[in-house]
Each structure stands twice: as C-alpha cells, then as structure tokens.
Design a protein around this motif. Sequence first.
Motif, mmCIF file in Angstrom:
data_model
loop_
_atom_site.group_PDB
_atom_site.id
_atom_site.type_symbol
_atom_site.label_atom_id
_atom_site.label_comp_id
_atom_site.label_asym_id
_atom_site.label_seq_id
_atom_site.Cartn_x
_atom_site.Cartn_y
_atom_site.Cartn_z
ATOM 1 N N TYR A 1 0.829 -1.205 0.000
ATOM 2 C CA TYR A 1 0.000 0.000 0.000
ATOM 3 C C TYR A 1 0.867 1.261 0.000
ATOM 4 O O TYR A 1 0.609 2.207 -0.757
ATOM 5 C CB TYR A 1 -0.923 -0.024 1.219
ATOM 6 C CG TYR A 1 -1.513 1.324 1.547
ATOM 7 C CD1 TYR A 1 -2.474 1.901 0.730
ATOM 8 C CD2 TYR A 1 -1.084 2.031 2.673
ATOM 9 C CE1 TYR A 1 -3.009 3.143 1.022
ATOM 10 C CE2 TYR A 1 -1.615 3.273 2.973
ATOM 11 C CZ TYR A 1 -2.572 3.825 2.141
ATOM 12 O OH TYR A 1 -3.083 5.051 2.436
ATOM 13 N N LEU A 2 1.917 1.266 0.834
ATOM 14 C CA LEU A 2 2.803 2.436 0.874
ATOM 15 C C LEU A 2 3.499 2.646 -0.463
ATOM 16 O O LEU A 2 3.634 3.781 -0.936
ATOM 17 C CB LEU A 2 3.837 2.251 1.985
ATOM 18 C CG LEU A 2 3.303 2.312 3.429
ATOM 19 C CD1 LEU A 2 4.415 1.995 4.410
ATOM 20 C CD2 LEU A 2 2.691 3.674 3.729
ATOM 21 N N ARG A 3 3.933 1.545 -1.081
ATOM 22 C CA ARG A 3 4.595 1.701 -2.378
ATOM 23 C C ARG A 3 3.613 2.175 -3.444
ATOM 24 O O ARG A 3 3.984 2.939 -4.347
ATOM 25 C CB ARG A 3 5.256 0.387 -2.802
ATOM 26 C CG ARG A 3 6.200 0.561 -3.993
ATOM 27 C CD ARG A 3 6.995 -0.705 -4.274
ATOM 28 N NE ARG A 3 6.169 -1.821 -4.698
ATOM 29 C CZ ARG A 3 6.645 -3.016 -5.067
ATOM 30 N NH1 ARG A 3 7.963 -3.236 -5.023
ATOM 31 N NH2 ARG A 3 5.839 -3.986 -5.420
ATOM 32 N N SER A 4 2.348 1.749 -3.334
ATOM 33 C CA SER A 4 1.352 2.200 -4.314
ATOM 34 C C SER A 4 1.141 3.710 -4.213
ATOM 35 O O SER A 4 0.908 4.383 -5.221
ATOM 36 C CB SER A 4 0.025 1.458 -4.104
ATOM 37 O OG SER A 4 -0.652 1.925 -2.956
ATOM 38 N N ARG A 5 1.224 4.256 -2.994
ATOM 39 C CA ARG A 5 1.082 5.712 -2.837
ATOM 40 C C ARG A 5 2.232 6.445 -3.515
ATOM 41 O O ARG A 5 2.034 7.481 -4.162
ATOM 42 C CB ARG A 5 1.034 6.072 -1.351
ATOM 43 C CG ARG A 5 -0.203 5.595 -0.635
ATOM 44 C CD ARG A 5 -0.459 6.374 0.636
ATOM 45 N NE ARG A 5 0.744 6.722 1.367
ATOM 46 C CZ ARG A 5 0.747 7.388 2.515
ATOM 47 N NH1 ARG A 5 -0.396 7.776 3.038
ATOM 48 N NH2 ARG A 5 1.880 7.673 3.139
ATOM 49 N N LEU B 1 -8.613 0.962 -1.259
ATOM 50 C CA LEU B 1 -9.285 0.877 -2.540
ATOM 51 C C LEU B 1 -9.679 2.264 -3.047
ATOM 52 O O LEU B 1 -9.952 3.167 -2.260
ATOM 53 C CB LEU B 1 -10.527 -0.019 -2.417
ATOM 54 C CG LEU B 1 -10.254 -1.482 -2.021
ATOM 55 C CD1 LEU B 1 -11.582 -2.226 -1.918
ATOM 56 C CD2 LEU B 1 -9.324 -2.160 -3.012
ATOM 57 N N ASN B 2 -9.700 2.394 -4.350
ATOM 58 C CA ASN B 2 -10.095 3.659 -5.008
ATOM 59 C C ASN B 2 -9.294 4.855 -4.524
ATOM 60 O O ASN B 2 -9.816 5.960 -4.345
ATOM 61 C CB ASN B 2 -11.600 3.916 -4.787
ATOM 62 C CG ASN B 2 -12.467 2.795 -5.325
ATOM 63 O OD1 ASN B 2 -12.203 2.270 -6.402
ATOM 64 N ND2 ASN B 2 -13.485 2.426 -4.556
ATOM 65 N N GLY B 3 -8.006 4.593 -4.241
ATOM 66 C CA GLY B 3 -7.128 5.686 -3.822
ATOM 67 C C GLY B 3 -7.364 6.142 -2.407
ATOM 68 O O GLY B 3 -6.950 7.239 -2.026
#
Length: 503
Positions: A464-468, A497-499
Amino acid sequence: MLEVGNSLGAGARLRYPLGYWNANGAVFAIATAMLLWLSRRSSFAPLRWFAIGAIPAVLLALYFTYSRGGLVVLAVAAGCLLILSRDRLWLLATLAIGALGALPAMLAVDDRRDLYNALPTAATIDQGVTVLLILLGGIAVALLLHAGLRAIERRESPLTQRALRFSRNPLVLRRIAIAGALVAIAAVIAFGGRAWDQFTNSESLQFPDQPAQHFNDFSAAGRNDFYRVALDGFGEEPLVGHGAGTYEFTWEQLRSIDLPLHNAHSLYLEVFDELGLIGGVLIVGLFGYLLWTGFSAWRAASGPRRDLYAVLLAGMLAFAVGAAIDWYWEIAGLGAVFFLLAGVVVSVRCAQISSTAPSAKRKEDGRRYGLAVAGVVVAWIAAVALIGPLLVQHELKSSQAAAAEGDIPSAVNHAKTARTIEPWAASPYVQLGLLAQLQGDYVTASERLTEAIEREDRNWQLYYLRSRVEREAGETAKAEADVAEAQRLNPIETCFLNGGECG
C-alpha cells in the motif's frame, strides 16, 4: 484512581498494574494459591495471618478484572495445590473463608454503579471508600473464621481426625476424581452444544454492558477465529513456519473478522504458525519438561517441602495453561513469574538427584560441565542479541521525531543507523522510503520500499505504501498492481481501494 480499560472490547476492567486485565487476573489467581500455601506453611506466624487477610483483597481485585481467564487460572492453580497437598482440607477451608470475606465487597460493588462501571466521577471515589470499609469488615470476618478453624484443629476431635483421614485417603480421592469426571461429562452433554455455539459466535466481540455478566459468557471473543487462522497458517508451512512475528500477516490474509490483531492469543498455536513443527515441538517440550521437573521435585520430597514444591508447580501449571488461551505470556512481569518458579524447581530437582546419586557417579558428573557452560553462553548471547531491536526502535523513533521537526538530514541518518544495526529488518527501509517520498525522490522511495517488501513480502501495508509513491510518481499501472496485491494479502481491508487513505 487506578487505570481501567474502556476501549473497544474492554469495558470497565482493572488494567493496573500490568496494563492488561487478563494478565492481572492471572497474577491475582497465582497470588491466591501462593497465599493459601503461606497461610499454612509460613514459619512466621504474623505472615500466616497476613496471608489470610490478603486473600479477600486479592479475590476482589480478580473480580474487578472481570476476567474469565483469571478464573480458569485460579481453578488450575488452586486445584493443583489442593490435589498435591496433604493439607488439602485446610487449604480448601481457607479458600472458602477468603471467598466469603470478599463476597460482601463484591456485592457492594454491584450496587454502586459508578464504581461498578469505573466512571471518572467523584461518586466513584466515595463508593470506593465505602467498598473498602466493607472489604475490611470482610477481612475481619475471615480472620475470625481462621482463628476458629485453628481452634478446631488444635482440639483434635474425633470428627476432625476422621475428616482429615477422609481427605487423605487415596481411594476416596480417586472416587472423587471419577465423580468429578462424570459430572464434567454430564455437563458437556447437557450444556456443551449451547456453550459451543456461543464460543464460536464471531459476532460476540463486545464486552457486556454489565461487566459481571462476562463471567457467565461462553463467547470466545474472537478466539475461535484467532486459533483457526493459526492452524491454517501452520498448514501452509508445517515444517518451519512463516517466520517469527508473522502471525499478524497470516491473520490479515485468512481472517473472517474485521479486527486488528498481532497475536494468536495462544502461545503454542502462534509458535506452530510462525516457527512450524520444529518451533512448536521445542516450545511444548520446554514447558512440558519444566512442568515434569516440578512434578518430579514434588514427588521426591516429603513433609512441608512437598507442599512448597506443590505451590511452585501450581503457579507454573497455571501460567502454562493461561498461555494457551491468551497473549499475556508476552508481558515480561508475568512471564518472569513462571521462569522464576521454574528456576527454583530445576535447582531443587538437581539437588535431589545429586544427593541420591552414588559418590563415584557424582564425581563423574562433576567433570561434565561442557553442556551446561554451552547453555549459559547461548543464553547470554540471546540476551545480548535483544539489544539490537531496542536500538533499532530507538533510532527509528529518533528519525520520526527529527522528521516531525523538519530536520530531514538527521532523520535520514538515524534511519540509516537503524539499517546498519539490523540490515535484515524491514522497518528501517520503510522509514528511508517514507523520508525519500517526503522529499519528492520517488525513485529512491520506491527502491527502499521494494527492499522492505523483500524482507516482509506478506505485509500488505508495504504494498500500500509503495502504491502511494507510485501514484504520486504518475505510475498508475504499478500502483494498481500493488493495491491488488495488498487486497490479496488482506481481503477484508478496504481503506486502500479507489485511492483511499489508510491510517
């Protein structure tokens, strides 16, 4: 006012002094068994009277925890002491006297709602003083009954002697044990189905509105799912497990309850999940060996020493059972109780074996120090190794504090120091990645978080952190792939989900 818990699933429960009500319940239960022994076997008469007076206060403290686990530990500790002691009739009567002394205070608490619910009001203090006075009255009654009990014992009437012989007759004890087993089986047949339905009801996670109702509540408070996930995780990697400290990742992936959790609430199941069959056999073997050593020390002793080893074994067994149903084995103050008791019984057993061994054999054994020395060295190495994680935590906290103050270079230096101390840990790389993201260096941030993922590839939060970072860098496809992986590792969680933002 002593600290109580009013958080989710807690209710008004006594958290002082260990910070966790169930741990307090276990300590109070073990203390009750110790006080029972002290009331009979202390060589200092005032200490015997003190023990009698303290039992009602300790039982009231146990009541304030509203801990069902505390009652289980009390049953195990007191039951073990009663079974192994020749003075079981005296101890049973003393326990009954202590409970009778505590009962008026317990009933008084139920009638004083502010104190009952631990509300932060002036009325709670006034009600507490009233209950204290009632408790002191109960203690006085307990001391008077204890004096009467001692008078009856000194009189040595035929009825008293007959009761003592009855309580020490092995045949009678076996019959009582058989009758108890039959009653337990009948209770399981009659009420087992309803109790099991409550135990496996995953919706019963809230603490009752009336705290005392918790004592007759059979719900597992989610433990059935905690245990199931640990067993499922063990099934995935049965030999060596997923790794130390990884149960929380197994929980997030396999859970059916939307509840944050770090421990399986069972030492043995958690070790089997994290360290597999090898670690599980070692932990069960450790506890089993120490308990057997305590039992052997009791069996080889005689007279008052036998009762001493009985209460030591009772405390050890109570902790071992409690560790199977809750996570408080991680609380150092409670774990120390078990290992202090174990240290005593091991030393006693060694002395017993040495005193009965032939002199030639003792001389031969005296030359074999290698294994013992090696064990001590390994223990010291393990203790010193624990300094590393403490230093890492200190450096990471210093890094976070420096970042909060805007001193980014200092924050980076602290994080790099943490990485140097434990290059295999994920947390220093996470901190370095977050600091790089803060500076707008998305390439470095992604690299550091990738290095963290290589060390904890089952931790959904890292993806999740890397996705940000990837989203801020405009790499939408990579961000969505990481979100998908985070969702696979934690299917119930939806914050990413959904940013969305996760706390």
